[in-house]
Design a protein around this motif. Structure first.
Motif, mmCIF file in Angstrom:
data_model
loop_
_atom_site.group_PDB
_atom_site.id
_atom_site.type_symbol
_atom_site.label_atom_id
_atom_site.label_comp_id
_atom_site.label_asym_id
_atom_site.label_seq_id
_atom_site.Cartn_x
_atom_site.Cartn_y
_atom_site.Cartn_z
ATOM 1 N N ARG A 268 0.873 -1.175 0.000
ATOM 2 C CA ARG A 268 0.000 0.000 0.000
ATOM 3 C C ARG A 268 0.907 1.221 0.000
ATOM 4 N N LEU A 269 0.481 2.251 -0.680
ATOM 5 C CA LEU A 269 1.367 3.373 -0.963
ATOM 6 C C LEU A 269 0.801 4.656 -0.350
ATOM 7 N N ASN A 270 0.880 4.744 0.968
ATOM 8 C CA ASN A 270 0.316 5.883 1.675
ATOM 9 C C ASN A 270 1.196 7.125 1.559
ATOM 10 N N ILE B 291 -2.707 -2.561 -7.831
ATOM 11 C CA ILE B 291 -2.568 -2.127 -6.430
ATOM 12 C C ILE B 291 -3.846 -1.429 -5.988
ATOM 13 N N GLU B 292 -4.362 -0.567 -6.839
ATOM 14 C CA GLU B 292 -5.615 0.130 -6.519
ATOM 15 C C GLU B 292 -6.753 -0.861 -6.317
ATOM 16 N N ASP B 293 -6.772 -1.912 -7.115
ATOM 17 C CA ASP B 293 -7.827 -2.916 -7.007
ATOM 18 C C ASP B 293 -7.810 -3.609 -5.645
ATOM 19 N N CYS B 294 -6.627 -3.674 -5.038
ATOM 20 C CA CYS B 294 -6.496 -4.325 -3.725
ATOM 21 C C CYS B 294 -6.919 -3.416 -2.570
ATOM 22 N N HIS C 15 -3.877 -6.990 4.219
ATOM 23 C CA HIS C 15 -4.047 -8.069 3.245
ATOM 24 C C HIS C 15 -4.969 -7.707 2.089
ATOM 25 N N GLY C 16 -5.473 -6.475 2.073
ATOM 26 C CA GLY C 16 -6.230 -5.989 0.936
ATOM 27 C C GLY C 16 -7.606 -6.604 0.795
ATOM 28 N N GLU C 17 -8.261 -6.262 -0.321
ATOM 29 C CA GLU C 17 -9.589 -6.775 -0.637
ATOM 30 C C GLU C 17 -9.722 -6.863 -2.158
#
Length: 357
Positions: A266-268, A294-297, A312-314
């Motif tokens: 993730r790129l905060n 990455i955006e999709d996650c 862990h994303g979605e």
């Protein structure tokens, strides 16, 4: 090659303004072009070690999903230069930028061992595992010179206090003597970060880290000496290392690791700009694909601050990654488990010696 695209040995390829500062600077193209023609350096690209004197060294971790209660960092900033590193944003709190500043301006806490000892001697301190490198790597190149991490391990050993280490540097083997002594009382756990099996990908993704071959060997040597090792497949980046999950799990297990853990990148904050600039320069053919995945996650964003979900994303891509991780655990770590660290020995050693009665 355009000189502004050629910051050798660094992950970030640009300076990012500090969001807390009113003053910022940038290098104009005409200035860069002039320096290029005149063969003058626009930037010497050298690392600076800057002494700092914090009042405390052990930090209570409030985030509920990072798997640690306390952490400490002998250094701020990290010369390893991992382009995705979440710790980059913390450099802004020191007055610097999250890009090249993070890799080239390393703050050194020489008083860390003394500050740690002060914490462990407190009457009201209750032993909890303290994680070294909760933010930046305690075995980054600066450690060869300053040996602060080694001194801190000596303190942990003296007070029989549990400590966990996160690193991606084979320099940890220098301190094998201390790690073996800590392991005798189940006071040490090591988390080795291995993000890829490709040395070529490592070279551009984590430019000043130990080679993958040496990292795997480090896992093997530590395991052979009875020191429990977990391998962190972190972060998993779609279409860069996501296809390596099972081979990474297999290699980790074969070299003696007792488990694997993972996060999805993730790129905060400023990291989104740094990573986007980096991938468009290093992998232009797949940049859009990687960024969109990455955006999709993360619900359509490069960043994600939602507890639990952010790790862990979605979505479908994250689901596929998590399935592969679970399959790797079942296939290669079915009968393995990282032991819990021993928190029962510390109390009698608060004053540096055992009580007689």
């Amino acid at each position: 090659m355009n000189p502004k695209f050629n910051t050798k040995g660094r992950g970030a390829q640009l300076h990012v303004p500090n969001r807390f500062s009113e003053i910022s600077h940038n290098m104009r193209d005409d200035f860069l072009e002039y320096c290029h023609k005149e063969r003058e350096e626009t930037d010497n690209n050298k690392t600076q070690y800057l002494p700092v004197f914090p009042k405390t060294i052990v930090n209570k971790v409030e985030s509920p999903d990072v798997g640690m209660s306390y952490s400490m960092n002998p250094y701020q900033g990290c010369e390893h230069g991992c382009v995705y590193c979440y710790a980059r944003n913390s450099h802004e709190f020191w007055g610097y930028g999250a890009g090249l500043d993070f890799e080239r301006r390393i703050m050194v806490k020489k008083e860390a061992p003394k500050l740690l000892e002060n914490v462990l001697k407190k009457k009201n301190w209750k032993p909890h595992p303290i994680v070294m490198s909760g933010n930046t790597d305690c075995y980054q190149p600066a450690e060869r010179q300053f040996e602060i991490t080694r001194q801190c391990l000596e303190v942990f050993l003296k007070y029989k206090h549990p400590v966990s280490i996160i690193t991606k540097n084979a320099l940890i083997l220098r301190d094998l003597d201390l790690l073996k002594k800590l392991s005798e009382d189940h006071l040490i756990g090591v988390n080795m970060s291995i993000t890829t099996l490709s040395e070529d990908i490592k070279h551009i993704l984590e430019p000043r880290t130990t080679s993958i071959k040496k990292r795997l060997n480090t896992v093997k040597v530590l395991s052979e000496h009875g020191i429990p090792v977990n391998v962190m497949l972190a972060p998993i980046i779609p279409s860069i290392n996501s296809h390596e999950i099972l081979p990474l799990a297999k290699a980790a297990s074969e070299h003696g690791a007792l488990g694997i853990t993972h996060t999805i990148v993730r790129l905060n904050g400023a990291i989104g700009e740094i990573f986007t600039d980096w991938i468009r320069k290093t992998m232009p053919d797949r940049a859009d694909k990687v960024l969109h995945q990455i955006e999709d996650c993360h619900g359509g964003n490069l960043n994600d601050s939602r507890y639990e979900t952010r790790i862990h994303g979605e979505g479908k891509i994250a689901e596929h990654i998590n399935i592969l991780i679970n399959l790797g655990k079942q296939k290669y770590f079915k009968d393995k488990k990282m032991p819990k660290l021993n928190c029962d020995l510390h109390e009698p050693y608060k004053n540096g010696q055992l009580k007689l009665f």
